[in-house]
Design a protein around this motif. Structure first.
Motif, PDB file in Angstrom:
ATOM      1  N   GLN A   1       0.995  -1.312  -0.010  1.00  0.00           N
ATOM      2  CA  GLN A   1       0.014  -0.186   0.020  1.00  0.00           C
ATOM      3  C   GLN A   1       0.842   1.145   0.106  1.00  0.00           C
ATOM      4  OE1 GLN A   1      -2.620  -0.617   3.156  1.00  0.00           O
ATOM      5  NE2 GLN A   1      -3.499  -2.427   2.538  1.00  0.00           N
ATOM      6  N   CYS A   2       2.085   1.297   0.914  1.00  0.00           N
ATOM      7  CA  CYS A   2       2.797   2.497   0.798  1.00  0.00           C
ATOM      8  C   CYS A   2       3.554   2.674  -0.564  1.00  0.00           C
ATOM      9  CB  CYS A   2       3.785   2.272   2.094  1.00  0.00           C
ATOM     10  SG  CYS A   2       3.545   2.434   3.477  1.00  0.00           S
ATOM     11  N   LEU A   3       3.767   1.738  -1.180  1.00  0.00           N
ATOM     12  CA  LEU A   3       4.492   1.521  -2.454  1.00  0.00           C
ATOM     13  C   LEU A   3       3.544   2.039  -3.475  1.00  0.00           C
ATOM     14  CD1 LEU A   3       7.310   0.639  -3.363  1.00  0.00           C
ATOM     15  CD2 LEU A   3       6.494  -1.348  -3.860  1.00  0.00           C
ATOM     16  N   ILE A   4       2.316   1.562  -3.452  1.00  0.00           N
ATOM     17  CA  ILE A   4       1.679   2.152  -4.552  1.00  0.00           C
ATOM     18  C   ILE A   4       1.234   3.595  -4.226  1.00  0.00           C
ATOM     19  CG2 ILE A   4      -1.012   1.927  -5.199  1.00  0.00           C
ATOM     20  CD1 ILE A   4      -1.017  -1.003  -4.296  1.00  0.00           C
ATOM     21  N   ARG A   5       0.968   4.036  -2.911  1.00  0.00           N
ATOM     22  CA  ARG A   5       0.626   5.475  -2.893  1.00  0.00           C
ATOM     23  C   ARG A   5       1.979   6.256  -3.417  1.00  0.00           C
ATOM     24  NH1 ARG A   5      -0.497   5.180   2.132  1.00  0.00           N
ATOM     25  NH2 ARG A   5       1.615   5.399   3.016  1.00  0.00           N
ATOM     26  N   GLU A   6       3.271   5.800  -3.122  1.00  0.00           N
ATOM     27  CA  GLU A   6       4.422   6.564  -3.607  1.00  0.00           C
ATOM     28  C   GLU A   6       4.419   6.416  -5.052  1.00  0.00           C
ATOM     29  OE1 GLU A   6       9.179   5.529  -3.586  1.00  0.00           O
ATOM     30  OE2 GLU A   6       8.198   4.507  -1.956  1.00  0.00           O
ATOM     31  N   PHE A   7       4.015   5.486  -5.672  1.00  0.00           N
ATOM     32  CA  PHE A   7       4.398   5.512  -6.993  1.00  0.00           C
ATOM     33  C   PHE A   7       3.190   6.577  -7.716  1.00  0.00           C
ATOM     34  CE2 PHE A   7       7.318   2.379  -6.770  1.00  0.00           C
ATOM     35  CZ  PHE A   7       7.778   1.841  -8.270  1.00  0.00           C
ATOM     36  N   TYR A   8       1.963   6.446  -7.220  1.00  0.00           N
ATOM     37  CA  TYR A   8       0.988   7.109  -7.669  1.00  0.00           C
ATOM     38  C   TYR A   8       1.058   8.557  -7.422  1.00  0.00           C
ATOM     39  CZ  TYR A   8      -3.751   8.636  -8.742  1.00  0.00           C
ATOM     40  OH  TYR A   8      -4.984   9.261  -9.254  1.00  0.00           O
ATOM     41  N   GLU A   9       1.583   8.996  -6.146  1.00  0.00           N
ATOM     42  CA  GLU A   9       1.755  10.301  -5.762  1.00  0.00           C
ATOM     43  C   GLU A   9       3.086  10.960  -6.620  1.00  0.00           C
ATOM     44  OE1 GLU A   9       1.333  10.576  -1.638  1.00  0.00           O
ATOM     45  OE2 GLU A   9      -1.009  10.616  -1.788  1.00  0.00           O
ATOM     46  N   SER A  10       3.788   9.977  -7.228  1.00  0.00           N
ATOM     47  CA  SER A  10       5.108  10.570  -7.848  1.00  0.00           C
ATOM     48  C   SER A  10       4.708  10.672  -9.348  1.00  0.00           C
ATOM     49  CB  SER A  10       6.316   9.593  -7.771  1.00  0.00           C
ATOM     50  OG  SER A  10       6.357   9.690  -6.241  1.00  0.00           O
ATOM     51  N   SER A  11       3.361  10.278  -9.783  1.00  0.00           N
ATOM     52  CA  SER A  11       2.940  10.442 -11.185  1.00  0.00           C
ATOM     53  C   SER A  11       3.508   9.309 -11.858  1.00  0.00           C
ATOM     54  CB  SER A  11       3.208  11.645 -11.985  1.00  0.00           C
ATOM     55  OG  SER A  11       2.456  12.693 -11.240  1.00  0.00           O
ATOM     56  N   LYS A  12       3.819   8.042 -11.507  1.00  0.00           N
ATOM     57  CA  LYS A  12       4.089   6.914 -12.222  1.00  0.00           C
ATOM     58  C   LYS A  12       3.015   5.952 -12.540  1.00  0.00           C
ATOM     59  CE  LYS A  12       8.531   8.036 -10.901  1.00  0.00           C
ATOM     60  NZ  LYS A  12       9.521   8.164 -11.871  1.00  0.00           N
ATOM     61  N   VAL A  13       3.077   5.304 -13.534  1.00  0.00           N
ATOM     62  CA  VAL A  13       1.995   4.542 -13.828  1.00  0.00           C
ATOM     63  C   VAL A  13       1.739   3.348 -12.647  1.00  0.00           C
ATOM     64  CG1 VAL A  13       1.568   2.764 -15.578  1.00  0.00           C
ATOM     65  CG2 VAL A  13       2.258   4.688 -16.498  1.00  0.00           C
TER      66      VAL A  13
END
Length: 232
Positions: free
Chosen positions: A119-131
């Motif tokens: 969950q932390c990883l998904i949030r990090e990727f999403y909030e960094s504008s990654k796919v």
């Protein structure tokens, strides 16, 4: 030659379906088809919650015995799922990657749906504008993800994943800890599906179309193309 950018694939570490005591895990074509689409363009890092060998659902091997791409991958690329890195080793490293993709299978319903590191990883990727992407049961990893502002990742987003009717058709409804379509709706997601069972449906939503979800195994054959568009 310029160095290829990197991209993360995530596999479940759940090996047993608790209610039946039978093998489960991740689903072969849902790794193979997107992997083969992205591999020419990206250095793919494969991760799982436990690291090491991620359990391949044997049913998916049987179901794809006429799928030449899957059978070749099975013979040639076993290291892809037998030598996964631990998800926790990727935390804080989203800048190194173009995106992240969650492979389906029943496994994610049990481990990735409630995995805090994931969950932390998904949030990090999403909030960094990654796919951020998933197919079939893979979006189970998304339903409990909260963003930094406290809202659910899927809230207000067009999103797909295995439908409740498809789960019922496969006769696994009573074996699941929750139903994916229902849970996406419960979290405020705008669930979308193909107009018939096991039809192809891929949805790109979020900022810049970077939240990419596919409904079911047939959708795994085409989600790679949508990912390449989102990554371009």
């Amino acid at each position: 030659m310029p160095k290829k950018p990197s991209f993360v694939f995530v596999l479940s570490s759940q090996a047993i379906l608790p209610s039946r005591g039978t093998p489960t895990g991740w689903y072969l074509p849902e790794l193979v088809h997107p992997y083969n689409k992205l591999a020419p363009h990206f250095n793919i890092v494969v991760a799982s919650p436990a690291g090491g060998e991620a359990p391949l659902d044997p049913y998916s091997v049987e179901a794809t015995k006429d799928d030449a791409e899957c059978q070749e991958f099975l013979k040639e690329n076993q290291n892809v799922w037998k030598e996964t890195v631990k998800l926790s080793s990727l935390l804080g490293r989203s800048a190194e990657f173009s995106g992240i993709f969650y492979v389906g299978g029943h496994g994610p319903m049990f481990d990735l749906a409630n995995d805090y590191v994931s969950q932390c990883l998904i949030r990090e990727f999403y909030e960094s504008s990654k796919v951020v992407s998933a197919v079939c049961h893979g979006p189970a990893a998304f339903v409990n993800v909260k963003l930094s502002n406290g809202t659910y990742l899927v809230s207000g987003q067009a999103i797909t994943g295995l439908s409740d009717a498809e789960e019922e058709a496969m006769q696994f409804t009573k074996d699941m800890p929750f139903l994916l379509e229902s849970e996406i709706r419960n979290r405020g997601g705008k669930y979308e599906s193909a107009d018939h069972l096991f039809g192809v449906k891929v949805v790109a939503s979020g900022e810049g179309g970077k939240l990419v979800t596919g409904q079911n195994p047939p959708s795994a054959a085409v989600i790679g193309d949508t990912l390449l568009q989102a990554l371009s």
